[in-house]
Enzyme design. Structure first.
Site, PDB file in Angstrom:
ATOM      1  N   ASP A 128       9.493  -0.747  -8.448  1.00  0.00           N
ATOM      2  CA  ASP A 128       8.508   0.316  -8.639  1.00  0.00           C
ATOM      3  C   ASP A 128       7.117  -0.291  -8.644  1.00  0.00           C
ATOM      4  O   ASP A 128       6.751  -1.019  -9.573  1.00  0.00           O
ATOM      5  CB  ASP A 128       8.779   1.047  -9.955  1.00  0.00           C
ATOM      6  CG  ASP A 128      10.117   1.766  -9.922  1.00  0.00           C
ATOM      7  OD1 ASP A 128      10.385   2.451  -8.920  1.00  0.00           O
ATOM      8  OD2 ASP A 128      10.885   1.610 -10.886  1.00  0.00           O
ATOM      9  N   LEU A 129       6.358   0.029  -7.642  1.00  0.00           N
ATOM     10  CA  LEU A 129       5.034  -0.560  -7.457  1.00  0.00           C
ATOM     11  C   LEU A 129       4.168  -0.418  -8.716  1.00  0.00           C
ATOM     12  O   LEU A 129       4.006   0.673  -9.240  1.00  0.00           O
ATOM     13  CB  LEU A 129       4.344   0.120  -6.267  1.00  0.00           C
ATOM     14  CG  LEU A 129       3.001  -0.490  -5.852  1.00  0.00           C
ATOM     15  CD1 LEU A 129       3.180  -1.901  -5.331  1.00  0.00           C
ATOM     16  CD2 LEU A 129       2.326   0.402  -4.822  1.00  0.00           C
ATOM     17  N   ASP A 130       3.618  -1.518  -9.173  1.00  0.00           N
ATOM     18  CA  ASP A 130       2.709  -1.533 -10.325  1.00  0.00           C
ATOM     19  C   ASP A 130       3.370  -1.019 -11.594  1.00  0.00           C
ATOM     20  O   ASP A 130       2.680  -0.618 -12.539  1.00  0.00           O
ATOM     21  CB  ASP A 130       1.434  -0.707 -10.039  1.00  0.00           C
ATOM     22  CG  ASP A 130       0.661  -1.264  -8.855  1.00  0.00           C
ATOM     23  OD1 ASP A 130       0.739  -2.478  -8.620  1.00  0.00           O
ATOM     24  OD2 ASP A 130      -0.017  -0.478  -8.176  1.00  0.00           O
ATOM     25  N   ASP A 131       4.694  -1.012 -11.616  1.00  0.00           N
ATOM     26  CA  ASP A 131       5.362  -0.465 -12.790  1.00  0.00           C
ATOM     27  C   ASP A 131       6.264  -1.485 -13.481  1.00  0.00           C
ATOM     28  O   ASP A 131       7.051  -1.141 -14.344  1.00  0.00           O
ATOM     29  CB  ASP A 131       6.158   0.778 -12.387  1.00  0.00           C
ATOM     30  CG  ASP A 131       6.442   1.663 -13.576  1.00  0.00           C
ATOM     31  OD1 ASP A 131       5.568   1.744 -14.462  1.00  0.00           O
ATOM     32  OD2 ASP A 131       7.535   2.240 -13.630  1.00  0.00           O
ATOM     33  N   GLY A 155      -1.725   1.660  -7.721  1.00  0.00           N
ATOM     34  CA  GLY A 155      -1.931   1.874  -6.295  1.00  0.00           C
ATOM     35  C   GLY A 155      -3.147   1.160  -5.769  1.00  0.00           C
ATOM     36  O   GLY A 155      -3.631   0.205  -6.368  1.00  0.00           O
TER      37      GLY A 155
END
Lengths: 286, 286, 286, 286
Positions: free
Chosen positions: D228-231, D203
């Site tokens: 999926d953000l940063d995933d 995040g």
């Protein structure tokens, strides 16, 4: 564990076309399933290196039949090669002097199974390590040495090594220089830990040398022992940062954490037949 | 920014009782609020080092009155000392040859304000870096050099340094050895980056040396330049792991990432007056 | 050794002018020679921290007279403060479960004097470590535990800790969560090692979590234990690189090398009174 | 350079017997000399991965004939596979916001040939980077964006990418979240740098998060972008030590040195077709 279930084939030869295909084809032909293959080409020397791990299960060659079957291919490519059958553990002896941090570390790793070897014995030129070794249920041989008694001491060591069928020797901060004739009997089978990032600070008292020079990093180096002191093929190295606040004693203390890990790493790689030596350098297939 | 608002007092003297209290007391007496204090005792040489950062605001001493007030205390403790008043940025010159990775890095850090200096000029013995430098709006002086023209080239360099009121010089992979007489004029004011973990692989072509030796780590070293090539006080070092797959070209490439960071770190420490030199070693108050 | 010869004064207070001078002046006034001084200002919280090490020799204050003399100054600056007189070794207890790598490491460091403490006892909820501990001549208490017997087990542990006058507790891979009431009795006196780079992979089986996520580095974290699991103030961390070839078992093995070193570092810092806690973070004066 | 002279074959399939021999045999049969071979077996998922680099010289298959010849073998082993013919450079676009340290680094590496790609253009939602980009002779597209204009902005970006025949996109600290529909068009072809050691501090404002938590190491992570953000699958990570003296600004500054190197490493690996993705994890054949 892998170590007793796979055959390891190590190859070094001049680089050329089709070696991988030829080797892979040969193994497939004899039912050998490759579970791991590493290769390396050194363009600087025109050399090729390969390590193949093969499942025993299904492999139709064995200790007695392999060489004959493999020889034509080895000849064609001018290979130095070596097979480890993985049907017995390697046997290790450890030499030590007064400092026991590397020894204790190896003992723990051996006891816990992390280093998968038979520990034949520990020998030392002092008694400091004796109780530590015997508390692990391992034999300790006290072999004091002086300039005069060195030939006898090494002869006794050789006898012990022979009697115990030792495959390789670990110098866990053994502060004696082994004679050329001793070393010559164990090419790439004696592993030393030097307490500096070689080639910096070869010789004695490397932490003192490092302190005097005012370096901001210290290191440790594991290498195979050769006749040239501290100049054998390097297996593993590690470094850590220090600063002006660190005294020589601090360097010694911090360095111990490097030495333990670097020596253990080298021993483990050796045990797993992951090291090839060429031109006084190592190819390490991790 | 801190750099223009604090006074930095650096002290080196024989170790003794009460130095910290005496210095702190003196500063308090003159309205100086300590916002940062570092000290170091080197028991091996019986030396004491201190760096104090003082708020300008409230401090009743200044450039003209400090020395007289401070002198008795300095005499009592036999201090070497130095004050930076922080009322102007240091002025930096950069020397370069063909390789521009360190130069580009310094230019970016200077432009972004990360390195808080005035960049007086860049000079080089080749033209490779010229357009890169001028695109940053910085003057570039092309100063070719040969064995015969070296005295004239250095004289011209000195003239430029004098004219631009340069405080310190950064050798950003400047592949010329400066003459002793040049070096002598800038004690602890010339910062070099050497592309090995000194003292290993001093001299030329360190990555080739590293490749030949088969080391498993490479490094970079920033140091103040002295008459002894690659033997000046080390300011910062860093290392990274390599392996048998790395060619000399890979070492060169990977090494660049170390060189950039290590040189930038040294420059930054120098700019912030965080380095003291004693016995050819540095005390770095980070 | 230093540990029995210096007095350590630790201070935390709101930042303000003249604190260092006041403290240094006070100590000088009472014959206290400062051999080490560290301070830190946290502008984010307006906090000031200081650690001073003073020679016992010449210091005119002692355990009975210090507080009265110091109190006015402490009150003026609203200090939390603490003095360690260095006239006795700290007493340590170690808790363990089945894995003994951290335990063995601590035992060796204790035995060799690297960690300068009295080792009161080791206790564990399994018998695995027992012989290892007793071979070092240290008492081992077997304290099995289940959800039902936890209150009794902790009560017994408390009794042992009290009887042995233990100062702090090390969780050397003790795989039980201590109850809040237990933890509350030892603020900043229980040191844990968690086998991940917190806050990543808190909770159980961090190496499995790391493997699933496919991280390229693993880590270890030592921290003081608080009621929030794995969320106490971090004392030390370290990481190392891994890659796709590493199985969970490899991560576990490689991680052990981190855990040993990181836990030992935290214990050593704690023993030397080099850690201050504020806002659930540590100031570590190394 | 290698990059234009070798064919790269990447394979992922269920693990099974004889895959290496079959592939090596096939290539030998068609005159393909293997100059590099890497394989990996993931026992946890029963998966097999291989990357083979073949000399163009002598190889009798080409872009039009390979698939037909290879298909039977691919079918037999249920392979996902991919060939890069190495006859043209990959084309890269870079997105940026205000921070230019990663951008500058990539520009230098591209200009020097260290990253062997065609740089199609740089685009950004601010003008900060514009002059830096154009000084390298590269096109800069200013594409401001707000919540309302995002669909249009991404449409314009897509148009630019299409027109310039871009193969992959690098987010060099581009502080916008790309829409799922945009991301879906570039599976494993968008590389991001996140300024923390993921999964910690995903995040926004990771350095602030790190500061608040009081970690002793910070990190950077390059990964392929997924919904999926940063995933997304992690390609490379690096960490460095920090301490209580580091402010958020210090973390930001020190972190830049990590971000540059980690992003460059990921881009380089991608360009050399050294990354395979499976189960949201990467196999990186370095």
């Amino acid at each position: 564990m892998m170590s007793t279930q796979t055959v390891r084939l190590l190859i070094a030869c001049p680089d050329g076309r089709g070696i991988i295909a030829a080797a892979a084809g040969f193994l497939a032909e004899h039912g050998g399933n490759i579970v791991n293959a590493d290769q390396h080409t050194d363009p600087a020397h025109g050399s090729f290196f390969m390590r193949v791990e093969i499942e025993v299960d299904g492999f139709t060659l064995d200790r007695t039949t392999f060489a004959t079957a493999w020889e034509p291919l080895a000849t064609r490519y001018d290979m130095r090669w070596h097979v480890e059958w993985g049907d017995r553990r390697k046997r290790m002896a450890v030499l030590v002097s007064r400092e026991t941090h590397c020894l204790n570390d190896i003992l723990w790793r051996w006891k816990s199974g992390e280093i998968d070897v038979d520990l034949a014995f520990v020998a030392g030129n002092h008694r400091d390590a004796e109780s530590e070794v015997t508390s692990f249920g391992v034999d300790y041989h006290y072999l004091p040495v002086s300039a005069e008694t060195k030939p006898e001491q090494e002869a006794e060591l050789l006898r012990l090594i022979g009697a115990a069928e030792v495959d390789f020797v670990v110098l866990a901060r053994y502060m004696q220089v082994l004679s050329p004739s001793f070393v010559a009997q164990f090419p790439q089978r004696i592993i030393n830990i030097h307490h500096s990032f070689l080639p910096a600070f070869a010789g004695s008292k490397p932490y003192h040398q490092a302190f005097e020079r005012g370096v901001k990093i210290i290191g440790a180096t594991s290498h195979y022992v050769t006749d040239d002191l501290d100049d054998g093929p390097i297996i593993a190295q590690a470094t850590l940062e220090v600063d002006h606040r660190d005294t020589v004693e601090d360097l010694v203390r911090k360095g111990r954490d490097l030495e333990r890990v670097v020596l253990a790493r080298a021993v483990r790689l050796h045990v797993q037949d992951k090291i090839l030596v060429s031109n006084n350098k190592t190819v390490v297939f991790e």
